[in-house]
Design a protein around this motif. Sequence first.
Motif, mmCIF file in Angstrom:
data_model
loop_
_atom_site.group_PDB
_atom_site.id
_atom_site.type_symbol
_atom_site.label_atom_id
_atom_site.label_comp_id
_atom_site.label_asym_id
_atom_site.label_seq_id
_atom_site.Cartn_x
_atom_site.Cartn_y
_atom_site.Cartn_z
ATOM 1 N N PRO A 1 0.804 -1.241 0.000
ATOM 2 C CA PRO A 1 0.000 0.000 0.000
ATOM 3 C C PRO A 1 0.826 1.275 0.000
ATOM 4 N N THR A 2 2.127 1.177 0.262
ATOM 5 C CA THR A 2 2.966 2.387 0.304
ATOM 6 C C THR A 2 4.149 2.217 -0.646
ATOM 7 N N PRO A 3 3.891 2.202 -1.957
ATOM 8 C CA PRO A 3 4.991 2.057 -2.913
ATOM 9 C C PRO A 3 5.935 3.250 -2.835
ATOM 10 N N THR A 4 7.169 3.021 -3.278
ATOM 11 C CA THR A 4 8.187 4.068 -3.242
ATOM 12 C C THR A 4 8.439 4.602 -4.649
ATOM 13 N N ARG A 5 9.263 5.600 -4.708
ATOM 14 C CA ARG A 5 9.649 6.186 -5.996
ATOM 15 C C ARG A 5 10.187 5.115 -6.947
ATOM 16 N N ASN A 6 10.884 4.133 -6.388
ATOM 17 C CA ASN A 6 11.483 3.098 -7.226
ATOM 18 C C ASN A 6 10.448 2.166 -7.856
ATOM 19 N N ASP A 7 9.200 2.261 -7.410
ATOM 20 C CA ASP A 7 8.143 1.407 -7.954
ATOM 21 C C ASP A 7 7.357 2.076 -9.080
ATOM 22 N N TRP A 8 7.794 3.260 -9.493
ATOM 23 C CA TRP A 8 7.023 3.990 -10.502
ATOM 24 C C TRP A 8 6.815 3.177 -11.766
ATOM 25 N N ASN A 9 7.815 2.377 -12.151
ATOM 26 C CA ASN A 9 7.737 1.685 -13.429
ATOM 27 C C ASN A 9 6.687 0.577 -13.429
ATOM 28 N N LEU A 10 6.383 0.024 -12.252
ATOM 29 C CA LEU A 10 5.311 -0.968 -12.178
ATOM 30 C C LEU A 10 3.986 -0.341 -12.606
ATOM 31 N N PHE A 11 3.717 0.850 -12.100
ATOM 32 C CA PHE A 11 2.470 1.551 -12.454
ATOM 33 C C PHE A 11 2.486 1.989 -13.917
ATOM 34 N N PHE A 12 3.634 2.456 -14.375
ATOM 35 C CA PHE A 12 3.751 2.885 -15.766
ATOM 36 C C PHE A 12 3.471 1.723 -16.710
ATOM 37 N N GLN A 13 4.103 0.572 -16.449
ATOM 38 C CA GLN A 13 3.894 -0.580 -17.321
ATOM 39 C C GLN A 13 2.461 -1.097 -17.239
ATOM 40 N N ALA A 14 1.892 -1.072 -16.037
ATOM 41 C CA ALA A 14 0.486 -1.463 -15.917
ATOM 42 C C ALA A 14 -0.403 -0.521 -16.723
ATOM 43 N N GLY A 15 -0.081 0.768 -16.681
ATOM 44 C CA GLY A 15 -0.842 1.736 -17.470
ATOM 45 C C GLY A 15 -0.745 1.456 -18.956
ATOM 46 N N ILE A 16 0.448 1.113 -19.424
ATOM 47 C CA ILE A 16 0.619 0.791 -20.841
ATOM 48 C C ILE A 16 -0.242 -0.407 -21.227
ATOM 49 N N ALA A 17 -0.217 -1.445 -20.386
ATOM 50 C CA ALA A 17 -1.003 -2.650 -20.685
ATOM 51 C C ALA A 17 -2.488 -2.311 -20.780
ATOM 52 N N HIS A 18 -2.989 -1.540 -19.832
ATOM 53 C CA HIS A 18 -4.416 -1.183 -19.854
ATOM 54 C C HIS A 18 -4.739 -0.263 -21.030
ATOM 55 N N GLU A 19 -3.824 0.630 -21.373
ATOM 56 C CA GLU A 19 -4.059 1.497 -22.525
ATOM 57 C C GLU A 19 -4.151 0.672 -23.801
ATOM 58 N N ARG A 20 -3.284 -0.337 -23.920
ATOM 59 C CA ARG A 20 -3.333 -1.201 -25.094
ATOM 60 C C ARG A 20 -4.632 -2.004 -25.149
ATOM 61 N N LEU A 21 -5.190 -2.273 -23.972
ATOM 62 C CA LEU A 21 -6.459 -3.009 -23.901
ATOM 63 C C LEU A 21 -7.665 -2.077 -24.002
ATOM 64 N N LYS A 22 -7.397 -0.790 -24.261
ATOM 65 C CA LYS A 22 -8.444 0.233 -24.378
ATOM 66 C C LYS A 22 -9.232 0.392 -23.078
ATOM 67 N N GLN A 23 -8.545 0.186 -21.973
ATOM 68 C CA GLN A 23 -9.132 0.403 -20.645
ATOM 69 C C GLN A 23 -8.555 1.709 -20.104
#
Length: 633
Positions: free
Chosen positions: A420-442
């Motif tokens: 629940p408390t990700p750090t700055r170093n975890d930004w890429n997990l969210f970025f990659q998840a965002g890319i996956a959802h964007e590709r899925l048109k979500q």
Amino acid sequence: MRRNMTARFAASVALGVFLSLGAPMTGYSGFNAQAATEEEQKPNFLGFASAFLAARTADLDNDTGNAIEFYSKALEFDPENIEVKQRLMVALFTDGRFGEGVALARQLKDDPSVEQVAHMAMAVEAIAKREYRKAANLLDPANSNPIDRLLNTLLKAWADYGDGKGDAALESILALEGPAWYPVFTRYHAGAMALAQGKKSAARSHFTDLVADPQGGGAAPDTYIRTVMALASLEAREGNKRAALDALAAGEDFTPNYAPLAALRQLIEEDGKPQPGIRTAKQGASAALFTLAAALNRDGAEETVAVYLQFARALDPDDAATLVVLGGLKERLGKIEDAIALYDMVPEESPMRRVSELQLGLALADLDRNAEAKDHLKSLIESDPNDLRSYLAYGSVLSRDKDYVEMALNYETAISVAGPTPTRNDWNLFFQAGIAHERLKQWPRAEAHFKRALELYPDQPQVMNYLGYSWIDMNMNLEEGMDLIRAAVDLRPNDGYIVDSLGWAHYRLGEYEDAVRELERAVELRPADPTINDHLGDAYWKVGRKLEATFQWNRALSNDPDEDLKQQIEEKLANGLAEDGSAVPATAADGTTQDSAPELEGAGSDKKGDAGGNDAFERHAKLPGTKPSGSFN
């Protein structure tokens, strides 16, 4: 532009060679043609010129095996040719054929152009044979080149240590003066030598001085992290558990989520006693070669780095860090099978083993063995579900396969592991998840992840670029989207993909003259990218420069676009640009960005020169200001 780049070093030079092929071009059919042996297909050289030109071509193409064979053939025609001997010696060293290379080094030891590498090779051979005095006499600590002076001093010191002159050897390291980046090397090797002599207090002092100077450590991140681990291991063996963990904390601040640090922390927290590092002159000399190689490991220095690393292997064949760094270098040179073999040599018990396993998985994907790569990386996740690097590596292969459903699930799982408390170093997990959802048109889920990534890492240019571009592509938040892209360009003015995004955003807004200006700059930065060429063609068409538009579209076709883009370009070449101006968005098929796609490699890696580093699995050590080899976020 949102684009995935798997950068691989490839130098290719076309040279005309005068040779005849041993196997005839006609007269074979069916079984006979298939049964022709490799030997029958080797070129038959008509003279020195053809053999030499073929060798140079192979050399420049990083085809070391053929380069060695062809240089050897050239020497048959001209046995005393010095230039051929020089190139053959270096090729043998870079290929790991140390014994053959050092035989040539003895012939070339008085040749000023290769004297340094020849003498170093002979010294390495002498140290390997425990002929320490001979080795010391071969090395010139007064060399005017600062890198050679440093390396010669360190190698001579370790040779003197092996010869029983430990105190004088230690003094020679501490007395060495030179550029501001020297201390990261001298402090580490002084500490290692003091520790090998049993002088624990002196070793602790040298190590602590360096660990307390992370800015200085940025000149050679691998060496800084080695120092952290040496200090932590020393304190743990002495029963100073708190001091050991404090040392590790400094390393974790310097390069978060580095696998060997995590493995050492686990051992120390379980009251284990780490093994001492350098104990012999051979190991010390190998470490001297490795630390310089890792610091220099960047584009343009591949040959020097390969020679240093192979010399290090000649002295300490099982050193895990050397194997991983050399594997990463082989990947950059397009020698993926060689890289896999090196990764597989890393000892099972080494803290670097997981690093090598992750890189091995991505190397399999580079060979288009994606099913194997996914199975391999998935097994790593199962073996340690808390290792976030494994999700990033696995996710990159899913992205290549356009398996966005599994990619989204993978990154959502990783985000839950981050807690629940990700750090700055975890930004890429969210970025990659965002890319996956964007590709899925979500889009709502994708947008939320992009915004969360920016909360964790404000002003991250790749996220700003992707989010801003997406808004403009969907005709929403236009002003805010342009602001994000402009800010990304300000942060990365020489990133052709981000500049392309700015140009394409202008295009989407009907600002065609502005689009031409930015897209011309993007093409200058990335002249061989088909999507950027296609975009510039569209912009040219819109401002009435139709001849230049067709030129850019044809250029895009020549740069091997994917099938969808190829069809669209062919349609435009046949019929012109549709009146509605629709065109392929500046998006790669897999939707990932140049720097966000995980790419693992051994030696010191940070494309951005940020010693702390935040992008996942970055490459290419620079001197100064990078992060350790094989560091994974």
